[in-house]
Design a protein around this motif. Sequence first.
Motif, mmCIF file in Angstrom:
data_model
loop_
_atom_site.group_PDB
_atom_site.id
_atom_site.type_symbol
_atom_site.label_atom_id
_atom_site.label_comp_id
_atom_site.label_asym_id
_atom_site.label_seq_id
_atom_site.Cartn_x
_atom_site.Cartn_y
_atom_site.Cartn_z
ATOM 1 N N LEU A 14 110.249 -46.817 -54.632
ATOM 2 C CA LEU A 14 109.105 -45.914 -54.651
ATOM 3 C C LEU A 14 109.392 -44.693 -55.524
ATOM 4 C CD1 LEU A 14 106.289 -45.313 -53.404
ATOM 5 C CD2 LEU A 14 107.494 -44.125 -51.585
ATOM 6 N N SER B 23 107.882 -57.190 -54.875
ATOM 7 C CA SER B 23 108.161 -55.896 -55.496
ATOM 8 C C SER B 23 109.392 -55.987 -56.384
ATOM 9 C CB SER B 23 108.358 -54.833 -54.410
ATOM 10 O OG SER B 23 108.664 -53.583 -54.974
ATOM 11 N N MET C 274 104.330 -49.161 -56.475
ATOM 12 C CA MET C 274 104.446 -48.099 -55.471
ATOM 13 C C MET C 274 103.621 -48.423 -54.232
ATOM 14 S SD MET C 274 104.309 -44.685 -57.839
ATOM 15 C CE MET C 274 103.880 -43.640 -56.477
ATOM 16 N N GLU D 179 109.700 -45.765 -59.303
ATOM 17 C CA GLU D 179 108.380 -46.069 -59.864
ATOM 18 C C GLU D 179 107.553 -44.802 -60.053
ATOM 19 O OE1 GLU D 179 107.278 -48.846 -61.141
ATOM 20 O OE2 GLU D 179 109.063 -49.950 -60.573
ATOM 21 N N ASP E 165 105.467 -50.974 -52.267
ATOM 22 C CA ASP E 165 106.607 -50.350 -51.591
ATOM 23 C C ASP E 165 106.165 -49.547 -50.374
ATOM 24 O OD1 ASP E 165 108.399 -51.390 -53.439
ATOM 25 O OD2 ASP E 165 108.318 -49.614 -54.720
ATOM 26 N N LEU E 166 105.043 -48.843 -50.481
ATOM 27 C CA LEU E 166 104.534 -48.083 -49.336
ATOM 28 C C LEU E 166 104.125 -49.001 -48.183
ATOM 29 C CD1 LEU E 166 102.445 -45.287 -51.064
ATOM 30 C CD2 LEU E 166 104.441 -44.985 -49.604
#
Length: 138
Positions: free
Chosen positions: A105, A35, A123, A108, A126-127
Motif C-alpha cells: 500500500l 496484488s 492500493m 503503491e 491491498d486495503l
Amino acid sequence: MAGMPGGMRQGTSASRDSGRPGGAAMFIGVALILSGVLSVLQGVAGIARDALYGVPRSYAYRFDLTTWGWINLVVGVALVVGGVGVLQARSWGRSAGVGLAAVSLVTEFMFIPYYPLWSISVMTLDLVVLWALARLGV
C-alpha cells in the motif's frame, strides 16, 4: 454465529483443522496473490521499459524507473508468497499478509505519479486485504 457448533465462525478454525482454506482465507489468499502478480507485472514493465510510465517533474519519492521496477518486483513476489501462506493456513500467513499488504500500500502510494490508475487499483486491493485480515481474523 448461531447454528455453528462451539460458536466457531465459518471459514476460520474449522477450515484449519481440515487443512483447506475457508471462504475468507481463500478470498484473502487469492487477493494477495493477485496484488502480487499485478505488482510483479508493474515491476517488470518498469525494469524493461523506462519509457512506459510518465515521469513527474518534481516529486519527493522520485527514483529511476528501474529502481521502482525492482521495488515493485520484490514486493510483488513477497505478496505472492504471503498469499500462498494464507491459502495453506500457515501460522505466519496472517501476519505476513498484513505486513506485506501494508508495505505494498505504501509503495503503491509513492508510485501514484508514475501510473495513477494502476497504483490506485492495487492500493484498493491491498486495503481490502488489510480490512479482511483485520476484520475476519483468518
